[in-house]
Design a protein around this motif. Sequence first.
Motif, PDB file in Angstrom:
ATOM      1  N   TYR A   1      40.327  38.958  54.815  1.00 23.94           N
ATOM      2  CA  TYR A   1      40.789  40.008  53.746  1.00 23.94           C
ATOM      3  C   TYR A   1      40.488  39.495  52.448  1.00 23.94           C
ATOM      4  O   TYR A   1      40.638  38.149  51.993  1.00 23.94           O
ATOM      5  N   GLY A   2      39.950  40.322  51.381  1.00 29.34           N
ATOM      6  CA  GLY A   2      39.779  40.064  50.093  1.00 29.34           C
ATOM      7  C   GLY A   2      40.359  40.999  49.138  1.00 29.34           C
ATOM      8  O   GLY A   2      40.437  42.328  49.502  1.00 29.34           O
ATOM      9  N   MET A   3      40.860  40.736  47.956  1.00 33.73           N
ATOM     10  CA  MET A   3      40.919  41.766  47.101  1.00 33.73           C
ATOM     11  C   MET A   3      40.665  41.069  45.403  1.00 33.73           C
ATOM     12  O   MET A   3      40.862  40.071  45.425  1.00 33.73           O
ATOM     13  N   VAL A   4      40.347  42.093  44.524  1.00 33.56           N
ATOM     14  CA  VAL A   4      40.264  41.588  43.088  1.00 33.56           C
ATOM     15  C   VAL A   4      41.152  42.741  42.344  1.00 33.56           C
ATOM     16  O   VAL A   4      41.128  43.966  42.678  1.00 33.56           O
ATOM     17  N   SER A   5      42.170  42.192  41.896  1.00 35.08           N
ATOM     18  CA  SER A   5      43.320  42.901  41.525  1.00 35.08           C
ATOM     19  C   SER A   5      43.983  42.592  40.148  1.00 35.08           C
ATOM     20  O   SER A   5      43.425  41.722  39.509  1.00 35.08           O
ATOM     21  N   ASN A   6      44.659  43.600  39.488  1.00 39.77           N
ATOM     22  CA  ASN A   6      45.296  43.569  38.286  1.00 39.77           C
ATOM     23  C   ASN A   6      46.930  43.885  38.314  1.00 39.77           C
ATOM     24  O   ASN A   6      47.051  44.935  38.138  1.00 39.77           O
ATOM     25  N   THR A   7      47.526  43.181  39.116  1.00 44.47           N
ATOM     26  CA  THR A   7      48.936  43.546  39.432  1.00 44.47           C
ATOM     27  C   THR A   7      49.831  42.478  40.067  1.00 44.47           C
ATOM     28  O   THR A   7      49.187  41.146  40.201  1.00 44.47           O
TER      29      THR A   7
ATOM     30  N   ASN B   1      54.784  38.938  43.821  1.00 44.61           N
ATOM     31  CA  ASN B   1      54.051  37.885  43.467  1.00 44.61           C
ATOM     32  C   ASN B   1      52.912  37.719  44.336  1.00 44.61           C
ATOM     33  O   ASN B   1      52.580  36.628  45.052  1.00 44.61           O
ATOM     34  N   PHE B   2      52.120  38.776  44.419  1.00 43.06           N
ATOM     35  CA  PHE B   2      50.858  38.699  45.424  1.00 43.06           C
ATOM     36  C   PHE B   2      49.989  39.477  44.688  1.00 43.06           C
ATOM     37  O   PHE B   2      49.930  40.752  44.324  1.00 43.06           O
ATOM     38  N   PRO B   3      48.915  38.920  43.817  1.00 43.73           N
ATOM     39  CA  PRO B   3      48.633  37.460  44.216  1.00 43.73           C
ATOM     40  C   PRO B   3      49.560  36.539  43.266  1.00 43.73           C
ATOM     41  O   PRO B   3      50.256  37.041  42.563  1.00 43.73           O
ATOM     42  N   PRO B   4      49.599  35.291  43.905  1.00 39.20           N
ATOM     43  CA  PRO B   4      50.930  34.229  43.470  1.00 39.20           C
ATOM     44  C   PRO B   4      50.397  33.871  41.799  1.00 39.20           C
ATOM     45  O   PRO B   4      49.153  34.270  41.546  1.00 39.20           O
ATOM     46  N   GLY B   5      51.434  33.791  41.029  1.00 40.91           N
ATOM     47  CA  GLY B   5      51.058  32.994  39.698  1.00 40.91           C
ATOM     48  C   GLY B   5      51.672  34.160  38.703  1.00 40.91           C
ATOM     49  O   GLY B   5      51.332  33.870  37.195  1.00 40.91           O
TER      50      GLY B   5
ATOM     51  N   LEU C   1      41.492  39.496  32.437  1.00 40.05           N
ATOM     52  CA  LEU C   1      41.021  38.825  33.826  1.00 40.05           C
ATOM     53  C   LEU C   1      41.481  39.517  34.870  1.00 40.05           C
ATOM     54  O   LEU C   1      42.554  40.259  34.689  1.00 40.05           O
ATOM     55  N   LEU C   2      40.832  39.604  35.970  1.00 40.53           N
ATOM     56  CA  LEU C   2      41.200  39.918  37.161  1.00 40.53           C
ATOM     57  C   LEU C   2      41.505  38.890  38.272  1.00 40.53           C
ATOM     58  O   LEU C   2      40.892  37.771  38.018  1.00 40.53           O
ATOM     59  N   GLU C   3      42.369  39.165  39.340  1.00 38.15           N
ATOM     60  CA  GLU C   3      42.751  38.026  40.198  1.00 38.15           C
ATOM     61  C   GLU C   3      41.887  38.233  41.540  1.00 38.15           C
ATOM     62  O   GLU C   3      42.114  39.367  42.097  1.00 38.15           O
TER      63      GLU C   3
END
Length: 298
Positions: free
Chosen positions: A192-198, A206-210, A218-220
């Motif tokens: 699985y993969g994602m590019v996110s801003n959430t 906390n997903f993605p973590p941090g 920036l996106l994660e």
Amino acid sequence: MQRVLFIYNRHAGKNKTWASLSDIINAMTEQDCLVTTYPTQYRGDAGEAIVRWSGDFDRVVVAGGDGTLSEAVAGPARLPQPPLLGYIPVGTTNDFAKNLNLPLDSLTDLAVTAVTGVPCTHDMGRFNGQPFLYVAAFGAFTEIAYSTPQKNKNLLGYNAYVLEVVKSLSSIKPYHIKVESEDQTIEGDYLYGMVSNTTSVGRFRNFPPGNPDLSDGLLEVTLISPVRDVKDVEELSRALLMTDPSILNSMLTTFPARKVKITAANELLWTLDGEAGGAHRVVEIEAVHNAYTILHGK
């Protein structure tokens, strides 16, 4: 007196929500608002309605799920001055609402916050030129997100997704991809993969973590490694049921990027904010800094 365009998706969430429609409108009216209501008529209509009419109003309030909010942000992104948005989350998972500190236990409190909250400006993403609000994703769970029947979503909520995922675990296969950002290149097989801003996806906190900053330009990028054995299957199932991404830490790769290019060995099916995003072999995704302003809870 503020002039408010209130756009709502009457198909979102559970039907009992709209039994309180007059209370929602009254709560905004009591905040010195003159409210004009518009029920969306088709997918994409929220964004189109805002483009057509938002210039005649002081602000726009949108009621619906993540998909409705995505339309309301992505559709008007081409306007020189996108409108100030208030949001009343009444969808199935309401992922993005968890970023906004909203009073989720009360529809009338949500309505008040939608016209009196704190304005905050956030980034959004652009996927092969197409804007999206908070997540572009491919892989194991993306088809499930938009193929689960709406009646099951309305009846079971998040559990509808978990049931579909657990049923499909034995058939999940990894995808070979190359991920290129300004700082690094990664190539390998991923589930699985994602590019996110959430800070929340699929009810995972906390997903993605941090604890990502939604306004840092920036996106994660988040990648989940393939299931290797029965233990991984058990951990994946437990992580979904407990909505705890820390269980998957050994399977996670995550990093920030302003722009990323993802090339797959074969075409991948993508979702944008939980809706079908098409099949692509190569995608370019970039952050759009300070793209829209939305009201947070105080």
